[in-house]
Motif scaffolding. Structure first.
Motif, PDB file in Angstrom:
ATOM      1  N   SER A  12       7.145   4.357  -3.243  1.00 45.74           N
ATOM      2  CA  SER A  12       8.079   5.286  -3.886  1.00 45.74           C
ATOM      3  C   SER A  12       7.311   6.343  -4.681  1.00 45.74           C
ATOM      4  O   SER A  12       7.679   7.518  -4.699  1.00 45.74           O
ATOM      5  N   ASP A  13       6.219   5.916  -5.327  1.00 46.20           N
ATOM      6  CA  ASP A  13       5.356   6.847  -6.063  1.00 46.20           C
ATOM      7  C   ASP A  13       4.734   7.842  -5.085  1.00 46.20           C
ATOM      8  O   ASP A  13       4.683   9.038  -5.339  1.00 46.20           O
ATOM      9  N   LYS A  15       5.828   8.795  -2.139  1.00 46.77           N
ATOM     10  CA  LYS A  15       6.854   9.730  -1.654  1.00 46.77           C
ATOM     11  C   LYS A  15       7.129  10.824  -2.681  1.00 46.77           C
ATOM     12  O   LYS A  15       7.248  11.997  -2.355  1.00 46.77           O
ATOM     13  N   ARG A  16       7.261  10.408  -3.932  1.00 51.25           N
ATOM     14  CA  ARG A  16       7.576  11.339  -5.026  1.00 51.25           C
ATOM     15  C   ARG A  16       6.473  12.392  -5.168  1.00 51.25           C
ATOM     16  O   ARG A  16       6.745  13.586  -5.262  1.00 51.25           O
ATOM     17  N   GLU A  88       7.730   7.217  -9.939  1.00 50.14           N
ATOM     18  CA  GLU A  88       8.840   7.494  -9.016  1.00 50.14           C
ATOM     19  C   GLU A  88      10.077   8.074  -9.704  1.00 50.14           C
ATOM     20  O   GLU A  88      10.932   8.656  -9.047  1.00 50.14           O
TER      21      GLU A  88
END
Length: 109
Positions: A12-13, A15-16, A88
């Motif tokens: 998630s990190d 992607k962010r 994230e």
């Protein structure tokens, strides 16, 4: 051109962060703590590259950061604000501010 590597905790990190970067960057996820096996697989091969570390502003992030400081003493540490806690959930504008001194970022403002 030097290869830049950014270390984050989870997908998630990753992607962010990818959403604000305007250049290709190798983003490595640690998924928490680093075992000896993970160190050999992920960390030792990047020791001579430009390494940046952006982990959560919480207890597990602090623990990981300490470990990475020992393993990669030349890495540059980037910080999200404790108000946001996790990478994230950090607003894109703030992430852009944190990353822009080291990476090409998209104009999100």
């Amino acid at each position: 051109m030097e290869e830049k590597v950014l270390i984050v905790e989870g997908t998630s990190d990753r992607k962010r962060v990818k959403q604000v970067l305007a250049e290709p960057v190798d983003i490595i996820c640690t998924y928490g703590t680093l075992s000896q096996e993970k160190l050999e697989e992920l960390i030792y091969p990047i020791e001579d590259m430009d390494v940046y570390i952006l982990v959560d502003a919480d207890e597990s992030g602090d623990k990981l950061r300490k470990q990475l400081k020992r393993e990669l003493p030349n890495a540059i540490h980037l910080y999200t604000d404790k108000v946001y806690g996790q990478v994230e959930t950090t607003p894109y504008e703030y992430l852009t501010k944190v990353l822009k001194d080291y990476f090409l970022v998209k104009d999100i403002m």
